[in-house]
Design an enzyme around this catalytic site. Structure first.
Site, PDB file in Angstrom:
ATOM      1  N   THR A  84       0.080   8.328   4.820  1.00  0.00           N
ATOM      2  CA  THR A  84      -1.485   8.331   5.229  1.00  0.00           C
ATOM      3  C   THR A  84      -2.386   8.526   3.920  1.00  0.00           C
ATOM      4  O   THR A  84      -3.551   8.088   4.154  1.00  0.00           O
ATOM      5  CB  THR A  84      -1.518   9.406   6.361  1.00  0.00           C
ATOM      6  OG1 THR A  84      -1.061   8.992   7.437  1.00  0.00           O
ATOM      7  CG2 THR A  84      -3.003   9.360   6.585  1.00  0.00           C
ATOM      8  N   GLU A 138      -7.639  -5.812   8.470  1.00  0.00           N
ATOM      9  CA  GLU A 138      -6.232  -5.820   8.999  1.00  0.00           C
ATOM     10  C   GLU A 138      -6.181  -5.439  10.402  1.00  0.00           C
ATOM     11  O   GLU A 138      -5.228  -6.139  10.958  1.00  0.00           O
ATOM     12  CB  GLU A 138      -5.007  -4.797   7.971  1.00  0.00           C
ATOM     13  CG  GLU A 138      -3.764  -5.031   8.459  1.00  0.00           C
ATOM     14  CD  GLU A 138      -2.943  -4.066   7.653  1.00  0.00           C
ATOM     15  OE1 GLU A 138      -3.361  -3.940   6.527  1.00  0.00           O
ATOM     16  OE2 GLU A 138      -1.845  -3.645   8.194  1.00  0.00           O
ATOM     17  N   THR A 183      -1.909   5.318  11.353  1.00  0.00           N
ATOM     18  CA  THR A 183      -1.754   5.908  12.528  1.00  0.00           C
ATOM     19  C   THR A 183      -2.884   6.022  13.501  1.00  0.00           C
ATOM     20  O   THR A 183      -3.886   6.325  12.808  1.00  0.00           O
ATOM     21  CB  THR A 183      -0.969   7.188  12.381  1.00  0.00           C
ATOM     22  OG1 THR A 183      -1.596   8.295  11.865  1.00  0.00           O
ATOM     23  CG2 THR A 183       0.378   7.055  11.504  1.00  0.00           C
ATOM     24  N   GLU A 205      -3.788   8.562  15.259  1.00  0.00           N
ATOM     25  CA  GLU A 205      -4.329   9.920  15.005  1.00  0.00           C
ATOM     26  C   GLU A 205      -5.164   9.886  13.966  1.00  0.00           C
ATOM     27  O   GLU A 205      -6.240  10.307  13.880  1.00  0.00           O
ATOM     28  CB  GLU A 205      -3.250  10.979  14.792  1.00  0.00           C
ATOM     29  CG  GLU A 205      -2.177  11.283  15.647  1.00  0.00           C
ATOM     30  CD  GLU A 205      -0.976  10.356  15.625  1.00  0.00           C
ATOM     31  OE1 GLU A 205      -1.076   9.446  14.902  1.00  0.00           O
ATOM     32  OE2 GLU A 205      -0.243  10.587  16.423  1.00  0.00           O
ATOM     33  N   TYR A 224       0.699  -1.186   0.053  1.00  0.00           N
ATOM     34  CA  TYR A 224      -0.140   0.011  -0.063  1.00  0.00           C
ATOM     35  C   TYR A 224       0.957   1.217   0.165  1.00  0.00           C
ATOM     36  O   TYR A 224       1.041   1.973  -0.908  1.00  0.00           O
ATOM     37  CB  TYR A 224      -0.945  -0.069   1.165  1.00  0.00           C
ATOM     38  CG  TYR A 224      -1.687  -1.175   1.418  1.00  0.00           C
ATOM     39  CD1 TYR A 224      -2.608  -1.380   0.412  1.00  0.00           C
ATOM     40  CD2 TYR A 224      -2.082  -1.677   2.632  1.00  0.00           C
ATOM     41  CE1 TYR A 224      -3.893  -2.432   0.485  1.00  0.00           C
ATOM     42  CE2 TYR A 224      -2.899  -2.775   2.835  1.00  0.00           C
ATOM     43  CZ  TYR A 224      -3.601  -2.993   1.485  1.00  0.00           C
ATOM     44  OH  TYR A 224      -4.666  -4.007   2.143  1.00  0.00           O
ATOM     45  N   SER A 225       1.666   1.459   1.068  1.00  0.00           N
ATOM     46  CA  SER A 225       2.190   2.758   1.391  1.00  0.00           C
ATOM     47  C   SER A 225       3.381   3.168   0.076  1.00  0.00           C
ATOM     48  O   SER A 225       4.011   1.985  -0.252  1.00  0.00           O
ATOM     49  CB  SER A 225       3.149   2.734   2.668  1.00  0.00           C
ATOM     50  OG  SER A 225       2.008   2.429   3.702  1.00  0.00           O
ATOM     51  N   SER A 235       6.116  -4.581   4.700  1.00  0.00           N
ATOM     52  CA  SER A 235       6.788  -5.716   5.825  1.00  0.00           C
ATOM     53  C   SER A 235       6.548  -7.047   4.988  1.00  0.00           C
ATOM     54  O   SER A 235       5.867  -7.258   4.134  1.00  0.00           O
ATOM     55  CB  SER A 235       5.905  -5.742   6.779  1.00  0.00           C
ATOM     56  OG  SER A 235       5.885  -4.628   7.489  1.00  0.00           O
TER      57      SER A 235
HETATM   58  C1  LIG Z   1       6.340  -1.352  11.433  1.00  0.00           C
HETATM   59  C2  LIG Z   1       5.644  -0.950  10.200  1.00  0.00           C
HETATM   60  C3  LIG Z   1       5.075  -1.849   9.314  1.00  0.00           C
HETATM   61  C4  LIG Z   1       4.336  -1.504   8.173  1.00  0.00           C
HETATM   62  N1  LIG Z   1       3.909  -2.351   7.252  1.00  0.00           N
HETATM   63  C5  LIG Z   1       3.492  -1.876   6.172  1.00  0.00           C
HETATM   64  C6  LIG Z   1       3.046  -2.815   5.251  1.00  0.00           C
HETATM   65  O1  LIG Z   1       3.340  -3.945   5.169  1.00  0.00           O
HETATM   66  N2  LIG Z   1       2.467  -2.210   4.119  1.00  0.00           N
HETATM   67  C7  LIG Z   1       2.447  -1.201   3.963  1.00  0.00           C
HETATM   68  O2  LIG Z   1       1.675  -0.838   2.778  1.00  0.00           O
HETATM   69  N3  LIG Z   1       2.571  -0.126   4.780  1.00  0.00           N
HETATM   70  C8  LIG Z   1       3.169  -0.603   6.201  1.00  0.00           C
HETATM   71  N4  LIG Z   1       3.338   0.220   6.751  1.00  0.00           N
HETATM   72  C9  LIG Z   1       2.988   1.712   6.735  1.00  0.00           C
HETATM   73  C10 LIG Z   1       2.179   2.398   7.556  1.00  0.00           C
HETATM   74  O3  LIG Z   1       0.881   1.874   7.191  1.00  0.00           O
HETATM   75  C11 LIG Z   1       2.452   3.922   7.446  1.00  0.00           C
HETATM   76  O4  LIG Z   1       3.590   4.258   8.187  1.00  0.00           O
HETATM   77  C12 LIG Z   1       1.114   4.787   7.981  1.00  0.00           C
HETATM   78  O5  LIG Z   1      -0.075   4.658   7.018  1.00  0.00           O
HETATM   79  C13 LIG Z   1       1.414   6.050   7.952  1.00  0.00           C
HETATM   80  O6  LIG Z   1       2.024   6.626   6.844  1.00  0.00           O
HETATM   81  P1  LIG Z   1       3.599   7.347   6.850  1.00  0.00           P
HETATM   82  O7  LIG Z   1       4.568   6.626   7.639  1.00  0.00           O
HETATM   83  O8  LIG Z   1       3.609   8.074   5.522  1.00  0.00           O
HETATM   84  O9  LIG Z   1       3.213   8.885   7.895  1.00  0.00           O
HETATM   85  P2  LIG Z   1       2.581  10.250   7.498  1.00  0.00           P
HETATM   86  O10 LIG Z   1       1.106  10.120   6.565  1.00  0.00           O
HETATM   87  O11 LIG Z   1       3.498  11.025   6.924  1.00  0.00           O
HETATM   88  O12 LIG Z   1       2.127  10.803   8.977  1.00  0.00           O
HETATM   89  C14 LIG Z   1       2.895  11.264   9.502  1.00  0.00           C
HETATM   90  C15 LIG Z   1       2.341  11.818  11.083  1.00  0.00           C
HETATM   91  O13 LIG Z   1       1.593  12.867  10.603  1.00  0.00           O
HETATM   92  C16 LIG Z   1       0.007  12.391  11.191  1.00  0.00           C
HETATM   93  N5  LIG Z   1      -0.834  12.825  10.232  1.00  0.00           N
HETATM   94  C17 LIG Z   1      -1.016  12.367   8.717  1.00  0.00           C
HETATM   95  N6  LIG Z   1      -2.061  12.831   8.136  1.00  0.00           N
HETATM   96  C18 LIG Z   1      -2.897  13.321   9.311  1.00  0.00           C
HETATM   97  C19 LIG Z   1      -4.178  13.898   9.195  1.00  0.00           C
HETATM   98  N7  LIG Z   1      -4.817  14.067   8.287  1.00  0.00           N
HETATM   99  N8  LIG Z   1      -4.780  14.227  10.363  1.00  0.00           N
HETATM  100  C20 LIG Z   1      -3.825  14.168  11.684  1.00  0.00           C
HETATM  101  N9  LIG Z   1      -2.700  13.592  11.622  1.00  0.00           N
HETATM  102  C21 LIG Z   1      -2.213  13.402  10.347  1.00  0.00           C
HETATM  103  C22 LIG Z   1       0.141  10.940  11.281  1.00  0.00           C
HETATM  104  O14 LIG Z   1      -0.850  10.442  12.435  1.00  0.00           O
HETATM  105  C23 LIG Z   1       1.650  10.490  11.518  1.00  0.00           C
HETATM  106  O15 LIG Z   1       1.739  11.027  13.130  1.00  0.00           O
HETATM  107  C24 LIG Z   1       4.032   0.009   7.921  1.00  0.00           C
HETATM  108  C25 LIG Z   1       4.662   0.887   9.021  1.00  0.00           C
HETATM  109  C26 LIG Z   1       5.303   0.379  10.027  1.00  0.00           C
HETATM  110  C27 LIG Z   1       5.743   1.590  10.967  1.00  0.00           C
END
Ligand SMILES: Cc1cc2nc3c(=O)[nH]c(=O)nc-3n(C[C@H](O)[C@H](O)[C@H](O)COP(=O)(O)OP(=O)(O)OC[C@H]3O[C@@H](n4cnc5c(N)ncnc54)[C@H](O)[C@@H]3O)c2cc1C
Length: 396
Positions: free
Chosen positions: A135, A243, A372, A374, A128-129, A161
């Site tokens: 997000t 999930e 996340t 939030e 996905y990501s 992952s």
């Molecule tokens: C250990 C681990 C395993 C993972 N495994 C997978 C996987 O297998 N496949 C996959 O596709 N993804 C995976 N992910 C990704 C995970 O789903 C994303 O990290 C998550 O969706 C957040 O995206 P980002 O890290 O880009 O953070 P960002 O989207 O950049 O967010 C950064 C911060 O801003 C806050 N934020 C962002 N938008 C808003 C909003 N509109 N309102 C309020 N706050 C906001 C968030 O809460 C966060 O605190 C994994 C992540 C981790 C840490």
């Protein structure tokens, strides 16, 4: 309202426990500490196959697809017991991807993937990501273009992952760049051994390995597209809801608190019996009650799935509750164990086989993975309580 398992459900739980007693070997337990082997070491693979031989990965599928025709509660019971045993974490292939293929997939998709998932041979990473989407999942840019009977895929996924050991990736791609952003997305099951896929490790603070994956002119058969083209957004959001139940059965938290109580009862921590301190007993009792709430949450989510109701708000709340409770248990355990709480599984003096040390480093991840907290709180407000969106275009 009945909070007890029925007799057949209790028998099923006992059957799963007996299987775990017979098949969780010391070698398998040792392997779970070694990062990278937790899911894909030789013992873990052999264990996965044993579960597959019993047909349990397909517990809830109709019998014509090799399943056993049981319900969502039985599935939850099994995933919870697996989590309690800590040997094979509840995984998204059978709890999230397979239900989507069963619901939205073509007949060909079901025949191609469901029997393999049931046997434990097909295991998919979640693609996905993306580096510039996060997000805001619908901003994904990885493209798939049809060329004859093949999709040609170019782009990159991050935090993927399990990509280093999976047979496939459940890949979200943009198939119509001109459509509104949520309407031009599709899902393709891409085999990880396809030419042009490169996997690079990303190691977290907990030693957990996730990955960045690059796709360069990767060719995948047309039939690997799941369901209908450009309808992927609905499949993804539904899969994400499932999930959240997969990552949060609460079985592992029950085990953490049981183990922590045991450590506090023993005299191993610097010769002191922590359980003799009133403040420790009180806090353990509070956390024990919180873990019990988590158990009830888990069964409520499973009951909604079983009844065919929308579980989004409940499973989302469950994920938040679970991840914050995990952090509380880790913080408390590390605090009361003092310097001993920093010893890891390699040290023979580590209390409780060093599990608290690992939990402390692992707990933060679950607050991000699967969305996340939030952002999930916002989803509960919208989907659970019908409150208006303030214009966020994030994954729902
Ligand atoms: C250990 C681990 C395993 C993972 N495994 C997978 C996987 O297998 N496949 C996959 O596709 N993804 C995976 N992910 C990704 C995970 O789903 C994303 O990290 C998550 O969706 C957040 O995206 P980002 O890290 O880009 O953070 P960002 O989207 O950049 O967010 C950064 C911060 O801003 C806050 N934020 C962002 N938008 C808003 C909003 N509109 N309102 C309020 N706050 C906001 C968030 O809460 C966060 O605190 C994994 C992540 C981790 C840490």
């Amino acid at each position: 309202m009945n909070f007890e398992l029925t007799d057949p459900q209790r028998q099923w739980r006992d059957e799963v426990r007996a299987f775990l007693r017979d098949n969780v070997t010391p070698e398998l337990e040792r392997e779970r500490h070694i990062e990278g082997k937790l899911r894909f070491g030789p013992e873990a693979r052999a264990f996965r196959k044993k579960v597959g031989d019993k047909g349990w990965w397909g517990l809830t599928w109709p019998r014509e697809y090799g399943g056993l025709g049981k319900g969502a509660i039985e599935m939850h019971i099994m995933a919870r017991e697996f989590d309690y045993a800590k040997v094979i974490p509840a995984d998204t292939t059978y709890l999230s991807i397979a239900p989507m293929i069963m619901r939205y997939g073509t007949e060909e998709n079901k025949r191609d993937f469901i029997p393999g998932i049931t046997r434990g041979e097909v295991f998919a990473a979640l693609g996905y990501s993306e580096p510039d989407a996060g997000t805001d999942l619908a901003s994904l840019r990885t493209r798939a273009v049809l060329d004859g009977d093949q999709w040609v895929i170019n782009g990159s996924k991050i935090w993927t992952s399990n990509a280093h050991g999976a047979s496939h990736v459940w890949l979200c791609v943009r198939t119509d760049p001109d459509a509104p952003k949520r309407q031009g997305i599709s899902v393709i099951m891409a085999p990880m051994n396809a030419k042009g896929i490169e996997v690079q490790p990303l190691i977290c603070w907990s030693d957990y390995r996730t990955n960045q994956v690059f796709f360069t002119d990767v060719r995948v058969p047309r039939r690997n597209l799941i369901g209908e083209v450009n309808k992927g957004w609905g499949y993804i959001t539904s899969a994400l809801t499932h999930e959240r139940s997969a990552v949060t059965t609460g079985g592992d938290l029950r085990r953490e608190i049981d183990d922590l109580i045991e450590v506090c009862r023993s005299g191993l921590v610097g010769g002191v019996r922590l359980i003799d301190r009133l403040s420790v007993r009180q806090r353990l009792a509070e956390l024990d009650a919180d873990v019990e709430v988590m158990r009830l949450y888990g069964f409520r989510g499973a009951s909604l799935i079983e009844a065919g109701e929308d579980p989004t708000a409940t499973l989302t709340a469950q994920k938040i509750y679970n991840s914050e409770l995990r952090q509380k248990i880790a913080d408390f355990g590390t605090q009361i164990l003092g310097m001993y709480g920093q010893l890891n599984w390699r040290d023979r003096d580590a209390p409780g086989r060093g599990d608290i040390e690992r939990l402390y480093r692992y707990a933060p991840e679950v607050r991000f993975a699967g969305g996340t907290n939030e952002v999930l709180r916002d989803i509960i407000a919208q989907r659970g309580y019908g409150m208006p969106s303030y214009g966020r275009s994030a994954r729902s």
